[in-house]
Design a protein around this motif. Structure first.
Motif, PDB file in Angstrom:
ATOM      1  N   ALA A   1       0.671  -1.072  -0.173  1.00 51.94           N
ATOM      2  CA  ALA A   1       0.639  -0.464  -0.337  1.00 51.94           C
ATOM      3  C   ALA A   1       0.824   1.111  -0.124  1.00 51.94           C
ATOM      4  N   ILE A   2       2.093   1.860   0.730  1.00 55.70           N
ATOM      5  CA  ILE A   2       2.684   2.780   0.981  1.00 55.70           C
ATOM      6  C   ILE A   2       3.201   2.762  -0.803  1.00 55.70           C
ATOM      7  N   ALA A   3       3.835   1.850  -1.236  1.00 52.85           N
ATOM      8  CA  ALA A   3       4.733   2.236  -2.107  1.00 52.85           C
ATOM      9  C   ALA A   3       3.131   2.105  -3.592  1.00 52.85           C
ATOM     10  N   ASP A   4       2.656   1.819  -3.395  1.00 49.16           N
ATOM     11  CA  ASP A   4       1.533   2.218  -4.425  1.00 49.16           C
ATOM     12  C   ASP A   4       0.546   3.408  -4.241  1.00 49.16           C
ATOM     13  N   SER A   5       0.541   3.632  -3.177  1.00 43.47           N
ATOM     14  CA  SER A   5       0.084   5.147  -2.389  1.00 43.47           C
ATOM     15  C   SER A   5       1.265   6.141  -3.162  1.00 43.47           C
ATOM     16  N   ALA A   6       2.488   5.764  -2.446  1.00 42.66           N
ATOM     17  CA  ALA A   6       3.343   7.053  -3.385  1.00 42.66           C
ATOM     18  C   ALA A   6       3.629   7.285  -4.682  1.00 42.66           C
ATOM     19  N   ALA A   7       3.659   6.472  -5.093  1.00 45.16           N
ATOM     20  CA  ALA A   7       3.990   5.827  -7.279  1.00 45.16           C
ATOM     21  C   ALA A   7       2.504   6.907  -7.221  1.00 45.16           C
ATOM     22  N   MET A   8       1.637   6.632  -7.375  1.00 48.77           N
ATOM     23  CA  MET A   8      -0.179   6.869  -7.419  1.00 48.77           C
ATOM     24  C   MET A   8       0.593   8.861  -7.051  1.00 48.77           C
ATOM     25  N   ALA A   9       0.597   8.619  -5.935  1.00 40.57           N
ATOM     26  CA  ALA A   9       0.494  10.543  -5.932  1.00 40.57           C
ATOM     27  C   ALA A   9       1.750  11.285  -6.104  1.00 40.57           C
ATOM     28  N   ALA A  10       2.670   9.937  -6.553  1.00 43.13           N
ATOM     29  CA  ALA A  10       4.096  11.269  -7.786  1.00 43.13           C
ATOM     30  C   ALA A  10       3.337  11.243  -8.736  1.00 43.13           C
ATOM     31  N   LEU A  11       2.535  10.769  -9.338  1.00 46.55           N
ATOM     32  CA  LEU A  11       2.025  10.397 -10.681  1.00 46.55           C
ATOM     33  C   LEU A  11       0.766  11.024 -11.066  1.00 46.55           C
ATOM     34  N   LEU A  12      -0.227  11.534 -10.368  1.00 42.71           N
ATOM     35  CA  LEU A  12      -1.507  11.695 -10.858  1.00 42.71           C
ATOM     36  C   LEU A  12      -1.940  13.302 -10.126  1.00 42.71           C
ATOM     37  N   LEU A  13      -1.207  13.215  -8.910  1.00 40.66           N
ATOM     38  CA  LEU A  13      -1.791  14.224  -7.762  1.00 40.66           C
ATOM     39  C   LEU A  13      -1.677  15.389  -9.160  1.00 40.66           C
ATOM     40  N   PRO A  14      -0.152  15.896  -9.344  1.00 40.73           N
ATOM     41  CA  PRO A  14       0.225  16.548 -10.174  1.00 40.73           C
ATOM     42  C   PRO A  14      -0.984  17.417 -11.206  1.00 40.73           C
ATOM     43  N   MET A  15      -1.193  15.909 -11.801  1.00 35.49           N
ATOM     44  CA  MET A  15      -1.927  16.142 -12.809  1.00 35.49           C
ATOM     45  C   MET A  15      -3.867  16.334 -12.367  1.00 35.49           C
ATOM     46  N   MET A  16      -3.946  15.936 -11.480  1.00 38.23           N
ATOM     47  CA  MET A  16      -5.322  16.610 -11.021  1.00 38.23           C
ATOM     48  C   MET A  16      -4.988  17.989 -10.830  1.00 38.23           C
ATOM     49  N   LYS A  17      -4.397  18.455  -9.777  1.00 34.21           N
ATOM     50  CA  LYS A  17      -4.325  19.303  -9.466  1.00 34.21           C
ATOM     51  C   LYS A  17      -4.397  20.761 -10.237  1.00 34.21           C
ATOM     52  N   SER A  18      -3.431  20.174 -11.082  1.00 36.09           N
ATOM     53  CA  SER A  18      -3.416  21.338 -12.328  1.00 36.09           C
ATOM     54  C   SER A  18      -4.669  21.309 -13.484  1.00 36.09           C
ATOM     55  N   ALA A  19      -5.460  20.310 -13.277  1.00 30.61           N
ATOM     56  CA  ALA A  19      -6.817  19.908 -13.885  1.00 30.61           C
ATOM     57  C   ALA A  19      -7.637  21.128 -13.251  1.00 30.61           C
ATOM     58  N   GLY A  20      -7.219  21.492 -11.890  1.00 30.94           N
ATOM     59  CA  GLY A  20      -8.602  21.909 -11.280  1.00 30.94           C
ATOM     60  C   GLY A  20      -9.335  21.115  -9.848  1.00 30.94           C
ATOM     61  N   TYR A  21      -9.029  19.928  -9.878  1.00 29.95           N
ATOM     62  CA  TYR A  21      -9.723  19.424  -8.854  1.00 29.95           C
ATOM     63  C   TYR A  21      -9.064  19.803  -7.485  1.00 29.95           C
ATOM     64  N   GLU A  22     -10.220  18.910  -6.496  1.00 25.83           N
ATOM     65  CA  GLU A  22     -10.123  19.494  -5.343  1.00 25.83           C
ATOM     66  C   GLU A  22      -8.551  18.999  -4.764  1.00 25.83           C
ATOM     67  N   GLU A  23      -8.083  19.459  -3.994  1.00 23.43           N
ATOM     68  CA  GLU A  23      -6.347  18.437  -3.494  1.00 23.43           C
ATOM     69  C   GLU A  23      -7.388  17.266  -2.643  1.00 23.43           C
ATOM     70  N   GLY A  24      -7.713  17.723  -1.232  1.00 17.74           N
ATOM     71  CA  GLY A  24      -7.922  16.922  -1.083  1.00 17.74           C
ATOM     72  C   GLY A  24      -8.706  15.513  -1.043  1.00 17.74           C
ATOM     73  N   ARG A  25      -9.380  16.039  -1.702  1.00 19.62           N
ATOM     74  CA  ARG A  25     -10.505  14.850  -2.217  1.00 19.62           C
ATOM     75  C   ARG A  25      -9.727  14.369  -3.095  1.00 19.62           C
ATOM     76  N   SER A  26      -8.738  14.365  -4.264  1.00 21.62           N
ATOM     77  CA  SER A  26      -7.766  13.359  -5.146  1.00 21.62           C
ATOM     78  C   SER A  26      -7.270  13.240  -4.209  1.00 21.62           C
TER      79      SER A  26
END
Length: 425
Positions: free
Chosen positions: A111-136
């Protein structure tokens, strides 16, 4: 009395800041003193004998496989493929997170490895696309805990060793509940994003889909090889971990060409450090586990629960609730190693299938990774995304409730786990 001594020693040591592994040794020693049976050689021999198990070799190999997959480009291809398949939907990046989480869960089991990878790969994209940060960030964290449920799962391996349960059956039984967790996350995300009109991307063409499936094919073959090999008896769970490492090396170095000698060395160092921490906790836990058996704590707990021992559903609900509550204070590995030798004999005495119990138990332990004040997955996602811990906790709330709902559903309807197991095994 022995239960109180054990809990007081364990929780008291942790409360004053003693590391978990040492706290486990202290709780075991406290039981020895209470039984007037203290012997330092028992502590040393149980630590050594506890980790001296061939099946535990799967742990470092699966950890290393996860490191190689992230560095070697397999995780990135999974995300790209999910983007092409569901990125065009309303709230599409959220569905990308869910699909990628389920697929990546079948690669690493951490879970730790997957969460770290997903956060690094997708959260910047979701933030730049305007998604609410906490929910994302909450969605990424909730998706990350699917990893310990879908095979290969390090948690199921540890449970299987301690409870003497078939790891192959556990792996196969974990597939359906893991997918169910992904489905309910998608349902909650649909509800939360049903009114949004922004960030809709164009639907990928058939050519784009084929190209994405082609590049992601090698990554998708990993779970097929592991589960298929286990199901048809081609290799054991430990051998499947070695196969996973060899496959990740081959694909990362010769197919995707993203692994270098330097990155392989870094993966080896990182995996070694993680393995050292995990196995030290495992060894310490076997000290307390041995004393739990000697002190006959399962029988004492069984007598306390005697009035409901003939009602398996209520007993399961109670044990799962206890596991979730304990998960607010303990990390994943100590919980598995401490609670398994206590709860499994109680479950057996009530006629509960130990494979079914193990899958739900690991699901509840994984949910503990999302609950404060410990919440290690939330800490990882908050650290990678540079968000406040409290903001991620608020964002994960609806998804956490959805995953608890899946556990409740499986407690009420055990056949949802046992029937797919009979079909596949």
């Amino acid at each position: 009395m022995s239960i109180l001594v054990f809990l007081f020693a364990l929780l008291g040591a942790m409360a004053v800041g003693v590391p978990v592994a040492l706290a486990l040794m202290i709780s075991g020693a406290a039981l020895m003193l209470q039984l007037d049976n203290f012997d330092a050689q028992i502590v040393a021999s149980n630590m050594v004998n506890g980790v001296d198990n061939f099946i535990f070799l799967a742990v470092p190999f699966f950890i290393l496989a996860g490191e190689l997959m992230n560095v070697g480009g397999l995780s990135k291809r999974i995300v790209m493929m999910a983007m092409v398949l569901v990125g065009h939907l309303r709230g599409g990046l959220g569905y990308v997170v869910i699909v990628a989480s389920v697929l990546m869960a079948s690669l690493s089991g951490s879970a730790i490895a997957d969460s770290a990878a997903m956060a690094a790969l997708l959260l910047p994209m979701m933030k730049s696309a305007g998604y609410e940060e906490g929910r994302s960030a909450g969605l990424v964290a909730a998706g990350g805990i699917i990893a310990p449920i879908i095979p290969p799962s390090i948690g199921l391996i540890m449970y299987g060793v301690v409870a003497n349960v078939s790891i192959t059956k556990l792996f196969i039984a974990g597939i359906a509940p893991g997918i169910m967790m992904g489905v309910v996350l998608a349902g909650v995300w649909w509800w939360l994003s049903r009114d949004t009109e922004k960030n809709l991307t164009r639907r990928a063409s058939g050519k784009d889909v084929l190209r994405a499936l082609g590049t992601g094919f090698w990554a998708l073959m990993m779970p097929v090889i592991i589960v298929g090999g286990l199901r048809f008896g081609i290799f054991t769970p430990t051998e499947s971990a070695v196969v996973a490492v060899a496959y990740a090396l081959f694909v990362g170095a010769w197919v995707y060409r993203e692994l270098t000698w330097k990155s392989v060395y870094q993966c080896l160092v990182s995996a070694s450090r993680t393995t050292a921490v995990v196995m030290f906790i495992v060894g310490a836990a076997f000290v307390s586990a041995w004393m739990i058996t000697i002190a006959n704590l399962p029988a004492q707990l069984g007598s306390m629960l005697g009035s409901i021992s003939d009602q398996p559903v209520i007993l399961m609900a109670l044990m799962m609730a206890i596991t979730v509550v304990v998960g607010t204070a303990l990390d994943f590995t100590p919980m598995v190693l401490i609670l398994t030798p206590i709860m499994v004999p109680v479950a057996k005495a009530a006629g509960i299938d130990t494979v079914y119990f193990g899958v739900l138990f690991i699901m509840c332990v994984a949910i503990g990774l999302l609950t404060p004040p410990v919440g290690n997955v939330i800490n990882v996602v908050a650290s990678v995304s540079k968000l406040r811990f409290e903001k991620v906790v608020r964002g994960v709330g609806p998804f956490l409730l959805a995953e608890v709902f899946v556990v409740v559903l499986l407690v009420l309807f055990p056949e949802l786990v046992l029937t797919p197991l009979k079909w596949l095994y």
